[in-house]
Design a protein around this motif. Structure first.
Motif, PDB file in Angstrom:
ATOM      1  N   ALA A 178       1.205  -1.263  -0.243  1.00  0.00           N
ATOM      2  CA  ALA A 178       0.296   0.300   0.118  1.00  0.00           C
ATOM      3  C   ALA A 178       0.769   0.906   0.538  1.00  0.00           C
ATOM      4  O   ALA A 178       0.172   2.161  -0.662  1.00  0.00           O
ATOM      5  N   GLN A 179       2.176   1.245   0.703  1.00  0.00           N
ATOM      6  CA  GLN A 179       2.798   1.873   0.416  1.00  0.00           C
ATOM      7  C   GLN A 179       4.285   2.342  -0.649  1.00  0.00           C
ATOM      8  O   GLN A 179       4.704   2.776  -1.105  1.00  0.00           O
ATOM      9  N   ALA A 180       4.740   1.089  -0.986  1.00  0.00           N
ATOM     10  CA  ALA A 180       5.482   1.205  -1.489  1.00  0.00           C
ATOM     11  C   ALA A 180       5.298   0.018  -3.108  1.00  0.00           C
ATOM     12  O   ALA A 180       4.687  -0.865  -2.584  1.00  0.00           O
ATOM     13  N   ARG A 181       5.423   0.496  -4.452  1.00  0.00           N
ATOM     14  CA  ARG A 181       5.068  -0.306  -5.386  1.00  0.00           C
ATOM     15  C   ARG A 181       6.318  -0.716  -5.420  1.00  0.00           C
ATOM     16  O   ARG A 181       7.779  -0.999  -6.025  1.00  0.00           O
ATOM     17  N   VAL A 182       6.293  -2.389  -5.847  1.00  0.00           N
ATOM     18  CA  VAL A 182       7.033  -3.648  -6.568  1.00  0.00           C
ATOM     19  C   VAL A 182       6.820  -4.593  -7.182  1.00  0.00           C
ATOM     20  O   VAL A 182       5.726  -4.954  -7.519  1.00  0.00           O
ATOM     21  N   PRO A 183       7.998  -4.377  -7.988  1.00  0.00           N
ATOM     22  CA  PRO A 183       7.156  -5.212  -9.514  1.00  0.00           C
ATOM     23  C   PRO A 183       7.895  -6.410  -9.199  1.00  0.00           C
ATOM     24  O   PRO A 183       6.631  -7.002 -10.293  1.00  0.00           O
ATOM     25  N   ARG A 184       8.362  -7.165  -8.470  1.00  0.00           N
ATOM     26  CA  ARG A 184       8.045  -8.182  -8.328  1.00  0.00           C
ATOM     27  C   ARG A 184       8.730  -8.829  -6.796  1.00  0.00           C
ATOM     28  O   ARG A 184       8.833  -8.147  -6.395  1.00  0.00           O
ATOM     29  N   LEU A 185       7.936  -9.723  -6.455  1.00  0.00           N
ATOM     30  CA  LEU A 185       7.515 -10.263  -5.245  1.00  0.00           C
ATOM     31  C   LEU A 185       8.093 -11.890  -5.759  1.00  0.00           C
ATOM     32  O   LEU A 185       7.452 -12.442  -6.090  1.00  0.00           O
ATOM     33  N   VAL A 186       8.822 -12.123  -3.794  1.00  0.00           N
ATOM     34  CA  VAL A 186       8.604 -13.955  -4.347  1.00  0.00           C
ATOM     35  C   VAL A 186       8.848 -14.376  -2.370  1.00  0.00           C
ATOM     36  O   VAL A 186       9.089 -13.788  -1.959  1.00  0.00           O
ATOM     37  N   LEU A 187       7.397 -14.983  -2.369  1.00  0.00           N
ATOM     38  CA  LEU A 187       6.584 -15.865  -1.398  1.00  0.00           C
ATOM     39  C   LEU A 187       7.397 -16.863  -1.507  1.00  0.00           C
ATOM     40  O   LEU A 187       7.439 -18.348  -1.562  1.00  0.00           O
ATOM     41  N   ALA A 188       8.491 -17.019  -0.500  1.00  0.00           N
ATOM     42  CA  ALA A 188       8.776 -18.363  -0.431  1.00  0.00           C
ATOM     43  C   ALA A 188       8.195 -19.296   0.756  1.00  0.00           C
ATOM     44  O   ALA A 188       8.040 -18.573   2.015  1.00  0.00           O
ATOM     45  N   GLY A 189       8.024 -20.661   1.071  1.00  0.00           N
ATOM     46  CA  GLY A 189       7.755 -21.199   2.538  1.00  0.00           C
ATOM     47  C   GLY A 189       6.443 -22.346   1.839  1.00  0.00           C
ATOM     48  O   GLY A 189       4.885 -22.269   2.846  1.00  0.00           O
ATOM     49  N   GLY A 190       6.545 -22.779   0.376  1.00  0.00           N
ATOM     50  CA  GLY A 190       4.943 -23.323   0.700  1.00  0.00           C
ATOM     51  C   GLY A 190       3.889 -23.089   0.805  1.00  0.00           C
ATOM     52  O   GLY A 190       3.149 -22.504   0.069  1.00  0.00           O
ATOM     53  N   ASP A 191       3.304 -24.356   1.548  1.00  0.00           N
ATOM     54  CA  ASP A 191       1.871 -24.039   2.177  1.00  0.00           C
ATOM     55  C   ASP A 191       1.969 -22.870   2.843  1.00  0.00           C
ATOM     56  O   ASP A 191       0.624 -21.430   2.681  1.00  0.00           O
ATOM     57  N   THR A 192       3.048 -22.162   3.286  1.00  0.00           N
ATOM     58  CA  THR A 192       2.958 -20.625   4.174  1.00  0.00           C
ATOM     59  C   THR A 192       2.971 -19.317   3.613  1.00  0.00           C
ATOM     60  O   THR A 192       1.992 -18.680   3.472  1.00  0.00           O
ATOM     61  N   SER A 193       3.524 -19.330   1.928  1.00  0.00           N
ATOM     62  CA  SER A 193       2.945 -18.439   1.060  1.00  0.00           C
ATOM     63  C   SER A 193       1.634 -18.621   0.630  1.00  0.00           C
ATOM     64  O   SER A 193       1.034 -17.004   0.102  1.00  0.00           O
ATOM     65  N   THR A 194       1.295 -19.960   0.444  1.00  0.00           N
ATOM     66  CA  THR A 194      -0.145 -19.484  -0.280  1.00  0.00           C
ATOM     67  C   THR A 194      -0.927 -19.038   0.766  1.00  0.00           C
ATOM     68  O   THR A 194      -2.498 -17.829   0.689  1.00  0.00           O
ATOM     69  N   HIS A 195      -1.051 -18.616   2.262  1.00  0.00           N
ATOM     70  CA  HIS A 195      -1.798 -18.232   3.124  1.00  0.00           C
ATOM     71  C   HIS A 195      -1.213 -17.247   3.126  1.00  0.00           C
ATOM     72  O   HIS A 195      -2.241 -16.086   3.279  1.00  0.00           O
ATOM     73  N   ALA A 196      -0.229 -16.045   2.993  1.00  0.00           N
ATOM     74  CA  ALA A 196       0.028 -15.138   2.575  1.00  0.00           C
ATOM     75  C   ALA A 196      -0.765 -14.278   1.688  1.00  0.00           C
ATOM     76  O   ALA A 196      -1.115 -12.999   1.299  1.00  0.00           O
ATOM     77  N   VAL A 197      -0.630 -15.128   0.039  1.00  0.00           N
ATOM     78  CA  VAL A 197      -1.388 -14.954  -0.970  1.00  0.00           C
ATOM     79  C   VAL A 197      -2.656 -14.477  -0.387  1.00  0.00           C
ATOM     80  O   VAL A 197      -3.094 -13.713  -1.089  1.00  0.00           O
TER      81      VAL A 197
END
Length: 130
Positions: A56-75
């Motif tokens: 909400a405060q900074a534009r990010v062009p790309r992102l990696v969420l590492a952590g299998g199931d954990t990343s799914t919950h973050a998304v």
């Protein structure tokens, strides 16, 4: 832990991103006690909440969420309702485009990276992708 730490993480990440610096946020509590149960879902929700505040405060062009199931919950916490393929980076970890109601999230390029996926240069390859 706690709201003050979350505020500090968000403030520092936003500052780094606005300065054009690549930024990694991680959690590392060390080994679990023998009887402890992993809390991937709760961790993912917290990571998603932090990430939402950052986006909400900074534009990010790309992102990696590492952590299998954990990343799914973050998304899920970000309100992503669909992912579409954008590029092949590594078997099992494609670059995707996020689809969400929030303009801060919609169109974001992201990778959900699980387990042992990717070589030593994986994060750098994602960072340099065009």
């Amino acid at each position: 832990s706690g709201a003050a730490t979350a505020d500090t993480v968000v403030d520092e990440a936003v500052s780094h991103l606005r300065a054009g610096r690549s930024t990694i946020i991680y959690s590392a509590l060390g080994p679990l006690a023998p009887a402890a149960q992993p809390q991937g879902e709760a961790l993912g929700r917290q990571a998603g909440a932090l990430l939402g505040r950052i986006l909400a405060q900074a534009r990010v062009p790309r992102l990696v969420l590492a952590g299998g199931d954990t990343s799914t919950h973050a998304v899920a916490q970000l309100g992503v309702h669909a992912l579409t393929w954008a590029a092949s980076l590594e078997p099992g970890a494609p670059l995707c485009r996020a689809h969400a109601e929030s303009p801060d999230v919609d169109g974001l390029r992201l990778v959900l990276k699980g387990g042992q996926v990717g070589g030593d240069d994986f994060f750098e390859r994602v960072r340099l992708w065009r």
